[in-house]
Design a protein around this motif. Sequence first.
Motif, PDB file in Angstrom:
ATOM      1  N   ILE A 194       1.150  -1.004  -0.179  1.00 29.22           N
ATOM      2  CA  ILE A 194       0.190  -0.071   0.120  1.00 29.22           C
ATOM      3  C   ILE A 194       0.985   1.236  -0.369  1.00 29.22           C
ATOM      4  N   MET A 195       1.891   1.790   0.902  1.00 36.26           N
ATOM      5  CA  MET A 195       2.867   2.574   1.249  1.00 36.26           C
ATOM      6  C   MET A 195       3.757   2.528  -0.278  1.00 36.26           C
ATOM      7  N   LEU A 196       3.518   1.155  -0.416  1.00 41.97           N
ATOM      8  CA  LEU A 196       4.711   2.163  -1.723  1.00 41.97           C
ATOM      9  C   LEU A 196       4.460   2.650  -3.420  1.00 41.97           C
ATOM     10  N   GLY A 197       2.511   2.152  -2.867  1.00 45.07           N
ATOM     11  CA  GLY A 197       1.490   2.642  -4.504  1.00 45.07           C
ATOM     12  C   GLY A 197       1.136   3.388  -4.202  1.00 45.07           C
ATOM     13  N   ALA A 198       0.990   4.295  -2.810  1.00 44.33           N
ATOM     14  CA  ALA A 198       0.795   5.869  -2.904  1.00 44.33           C
ATOM     15  C   ALA A 198       1.495   6.799  -2.687  1.00 44.33           C
ATOM     16  N   MET A 199       3.059   6.593  -2.690  1.00 41.86           N
ATOM     17  CA  MET A 199       3.389   7.164  -2.840  1.00 41.86           C
ATOM     18  C   MET A 199       4.334   7.172  -3.803  1.00 41.86           C
ATOM     19  N   LEU A 200       4.579   6.260  -5.392  1.00 37.25           N
ATOM     20  CA  LEU A 200       4.534   6.367  -6.418  1.00 37.25           C
ATOM     21  C   LEU A 200       3.691   6.960  -7.545  1.00 37.25           C
ATOM     22  N   PHE A 201       2.271   6.559  -6.657  1.00 36.05           N
ATOM     23  CA  PHE A 201       0.844   7.194  -7.782  1.00 36.05           C
ATOM     24  C   PHE A 201       1.086   8.449  -7.034  1.00 36.05           C
ATOM     25  N   GLY A 202       1.059   8.791  -5.628  1.00 38.04           N
ATOM     26  CA  GLY A 202       0.598  10.286  -5.359  1.00 38.04           C
ATOM     27  C   GLY A 202       1.969  11.108  -6.324  1.00 38.04           C
ATOM     28  N   GLY A 203       3.075  10.750  -5.711  1.00 36.96           N
ATOM     29  CA  GLY A 203       4.321  11.585  -6.234  1.00 36.96           C
ATOM     30  C   GLY A 203       3.603  11.986  -7.805  1.00 36.96           C
ATOM     31  N   PHE A 204       3.837  10.829  -8.785  1.00 41.97           N
ATOM     32  CA  PHE A 204       4.196  10.829 -10.460  1.00 41.97           C
ATOM     33  C   PHE A 204       2.070  11.924 -10.624  1.00 41.97           C
TER      34      PHE A 204
ATOM     35  N   THR B  33      12.925   8.230  -4.522  1.00 46.35           N
ATOM     36  CA  THR B  33      12.221   8.733  -5.866  1.00 46.35           C
ATOM     37  C   THR B  33      10.743   9.350  -5.738  1.00 46.35           C
ATOM     38  N   GLY B  34       9.369   8.535  -5.639  1.00 40.32           N
ATOM     39  CA  GLY B  34       8.982   8.510  -5.565  1.00 40.32           C
ATOM     40  C   GLY B  34       8.301   9.767  -4.196  1.00 40.32           C
ATOM     41  N   GLY B  35       9.380   9.737  -3.348  1.00 40.24           N
ATOM     42  CA  GLY B  35       8.965  11.044  -2.354  1.00 40.24           C
ATOM     43  C   GLY B  35       9.704  12.857  -3.012  1.00 40.24           C
ATOM     44  N   TRP B  36      10.763  11.997  -3.840  1.00 42.94           N
ATOM     45  CA  TRP B  36      11.592  12.862  -4.122  1.00 42.94           C
ATOM     46  C   TRP B  36      10.695  13.881  -4.963  1.00 42.94           C
ATOM     47  N   ILE B  37       9.914  13.539  -6.108  1.00 47.99           N
ATOM     48  CA  ILE B  37       9.411  13.885  -6.195  1.00 47.99           C
ATOM     49  C   ILE B  37       8.182  14.727  -6.701  1.00 47.99           C
ATOM     50  N   VAL B  38       7.333  13.683  -5.069  1.00 48.46           N
ATOM     51  CA  VAL B  38       6.747  14.723  -5.139  1.00 48.46           C
ATOM     52  C   VAL B  38       6.936  15.998  -3.747  1.00 48.46           C
ATOM     53  N   VAL B  39       8.319  16.131  -3.707  1.00 53.51           N
ATOM     54  CA  VAL B  39       9.284  17.746  -2.891  1.00 53.51           C
ATOM     55  C   VAL B  39       8.905  18.853  -4.754  1.00 53.51           C
ATOM     56  N   LEU B  40       9.321  17.748  -5.897  1.00 51.41           N
ATOM     57  CA  LEU B  40       9.521  18.508  -6.705  1.00 51.41           C
ATOM     58  C   LEU B  40       7.563  18.746  -6.977  1.00 51.41           C
TER      59      LEU B  40
ATOM     60  N   VAL C 220       5.989  25.266   5.086  1.00 48.92           N
ATOM     61  CA  VAL C 220       5.236  24.191   5.446  1.00 48.92           C
ATOM     62  C   VAL C 220       6.160  24.179   6.923  1.00 48.92           C
ATOM     63  N   SER C 221       5.544  23.289   8.176  1.00 46.54           N
ATOM     64  CA  SER C 221       7.106  22.904   9.082  1.00 46.54           C
ATOM     65  C   SER C 221       7.163  21.171   7.587  1.00 46.54           C
ATOM     66  N   PRO C 222       8.485  21.055   7.475  1.00 40.50           N
ATOM     67  CA  PRO C 222       8.364  20.030   6.921  1.00 40.50           C
ATOM     68  C   PRO C 222       8.587  18.583   7.322  1.00 40.50           C
ATOM     69  N   ASP C 223       8.100  18.352   8.283  1.00 46.19           N
ATOM     70  CA  ASP C 223       7.595  16.986   9.009  1.00 46.19           C
ATOM     71  C   ASP C 223       5.546  16.755   8.446  1.00 46.19           C
ATOM     72  N   GLN C 224       6.009  17.717   7.502  1.00 43.63           N
ATOM     73  CA  GLN C 224       3.544  18.170   7.217  1.00 43.63           C
ATOM     74  C   GLN C 224       3.953  18.211   6.121  1.00 43.63           C
ATOM     75  N   TYR C 225       4.835  18.302   5.306  1.00 43.84           N
ATOM     76  CA  TYR C 225       4.604  18.947   4.066  1.00 43.84           C
ATOM     77  C   TYR C 225       4.024  18.057   2.899  1.00 43.84           C
ATOM     78  N   LEU C 226       3.980  16.336   3.473  1.00 42.27           N
ATOM     79  CA  LEU C 226       3.849  16.077   2.106  1.00 42.27           C
ATOM     80  C   LEU C 226       2.330  15.720   2.523  1.00 42.27           C
TER      81      LEU C 226
ATOM     82  N   ILE D  66      -4.113   7.789   0.821  1.00 43.14           N
ATOM     83  CA  ILE D  66      -3.016   8.282   1.135  1.00 43.14           C
ATOM     84  C   ILE D  66      -2.395   8.090   2.841  1.00 43.14           C
ATOM     85  N   ALA D  67      -3.036   8.885   3.260  1.00 44.51           N
ATOM     86  CA  ALA D  67      -3.314   8.909   5.048  1.00 44.51           C
ATOM     87  C   ALA D  67      -2.859   7.344   5.167  1.00 44.51           C
ATOM     88  N   ALA D  68      -4.425   6.938   5.196  1.00 43.57           N
ATOM     89  CA  ALA D  68      -3.791   5.228   5.394  1.00 43.57           C
ATOM     90  C   ALA D  68      -2.591   5.015   5.190  1.00 43.57           C
TER      91      ALA D  68
END
Lengths: 97, 510
Positions: B196-206, B292-299, B308-314, B330-332
């Motif tokens: 679930i986690m990996l799917g959400a990060m890649l899907f969310g990021g892209f 890399t999914g996470g980096w793309i969310v930042v981009l 915003v507070s860095p911990d809350q950015y995502l 995503i929160a799940a």
Amino acid sequence: MVDLVELDFEKYRDIIEEYKRKRRLMSAGVIALILLYLPLASFVSTKIEPMIFGWPFYAFYSIILVPLITLAYFLFLGYYEVKLDREIAEKMKGGVR
Amino acid sequence: MAFDPTVSIAVIAIYLLITLGVGLLAWRRYPPVSFEDFVLAKRKIHWFTGFWSAAAAQFSALSFMGFIAFYYKFGVAGYVAILGMYLFLTCSMYYFIADKAWKLGKRFGHITPADVLGEYFSSKYYRYLVGIALILALVPYLQVQYAGVGILLDIATGGLVPFWLGGLILYIIMLAYTWAGGMRSVVWTDTIQGIIMLGAMLFGGFTLVFLIQGGIGAAYNHILEKIGPEFFTIPDRTGVWKWDYLLAWAIPVGLGWILHPHMWARLYYFERGHVVKYYPFVAGFIEYLLQTGGWIVVLAGVLILPNVSPDQYLLMTYRMYFPTVLFGLIAAAGLAAMMSSAAAQNHAVGMVVTRDIIHTAEANVSDRTEVLITRIAIAVVGFIAYLTAVFGYSLLLTSGAAAASLATASILPQIATAMYGVSRIGPVKLTKEGAIGGSFAGLIITLVLFLSPTLSKSIGLYPGIWGLAANIAAFIVVSAFTKTAVDELKAIEWKRTTEIPITIFEEREK
């Protein structure tokens, strides 16, 4: 627990040494990759042009190129080491039984 | 987009019920019958669930929020630090140690790092020290998960579930299935949570980067224009992450992940030994996709939410751009990341208390009692970690990295000597006292530097690297002046054991 007490290690010394030699060679590749990532990444970090596929060179290098080469090498290592393990085991069996 | 907390709460509640159900199902189908079954699932874990569990135990509040906070704050320097640390140092460590640990575990029945060190250096006091040091290293790491859940539920429910209640919910649900099913419940839930986690990060990021910036290349160009090239360089734009600091941080942190008992136990639990040869690739590949999914969310969002507070950015970014149902998913996924690590860590702490402390003091404890003690330890230590999160929360990455570097500084040199059957360094014979002195020095120096930021700042570099250096120095110097040397025959036996092909082990076990 697996009992290996009766294995005569000295009998297989040459086979094991061969295994270790090949493994050492592969380990050198892992260390080379670490070196590829860190100092070179440092060098290119000051040169963000040119762009490659819309990415700054540094980002392309550190995010796509080097990680994928590394992962491919680790995949190869996994495959190669399992193959080597089976070969050596086969030779050892030949020697014992 | 309009945010409706009730929808988000409903999605999260469904996820939590599914997790609890899977954990309890594992317990119903395979109720643990012995201590080894409870803590290692009899070393019979299938490769698929085994790798996902290892990845999910590694994914945590750090991966979901802490690392992304790092990229958001420091740009590409953060990404290079995290990915470089994981891909090169952690995966190399797997390469150099995983199969050796598996073989020694098969032969001598090891479960924890203290088992290895206590036996190699023939000292029950050392076993106690290592057990306590690793609990000390795990508690802040576990605290990170509770803090992460607290933050996540606070944001995901629009403040309806406060920080303290979020952490408490995690504690109760996770305790229920970990208490019941032990390692098997943890592995089953980890597998689902990791996917679930990996799917959400890649899907969310892209999705976000195309939605907000029009693509990855476009995002780079926009950031270059608005923030400037320093977002993509080392040193970073804050000037903190210079190369010397980055390396001094990455070495103790990257080498420490595997030494945590919950990751160490995952070197032993595979049924098929050849699988561990693929550890560096599988662990590296999954982590690469995630980071890399996470980096793309930042981009995607760094220009939209610059302050915003860095911990809350995502979570803030997702909440702004996704419909509530999707945001709830995503929160799940974030909860999945944190719960998987928390369960694995909590379970491991219980294992260490029983195996390294109780069992060392009294070897004749029955299997049933050991399982009970492990369960109680899981409940008590988990609750302590929860309380420390509620009353002493710090930036996620700071606590997590500290935990990993504490483990490295405490035991890395000793583990390396045991795995390679080393009994002397040059003319110096390694001794039991040297090993204990080294671990003690590494632990104390690292703790002191972490607890006194002023001192740490004046010395420079990262505390963990000083702890590691102190450990190595004390290990050698104390060994030179003491006499209880490592038994050379034992060293040879250990070395030979690690040289035997895995195939031979598997055939002999049949």
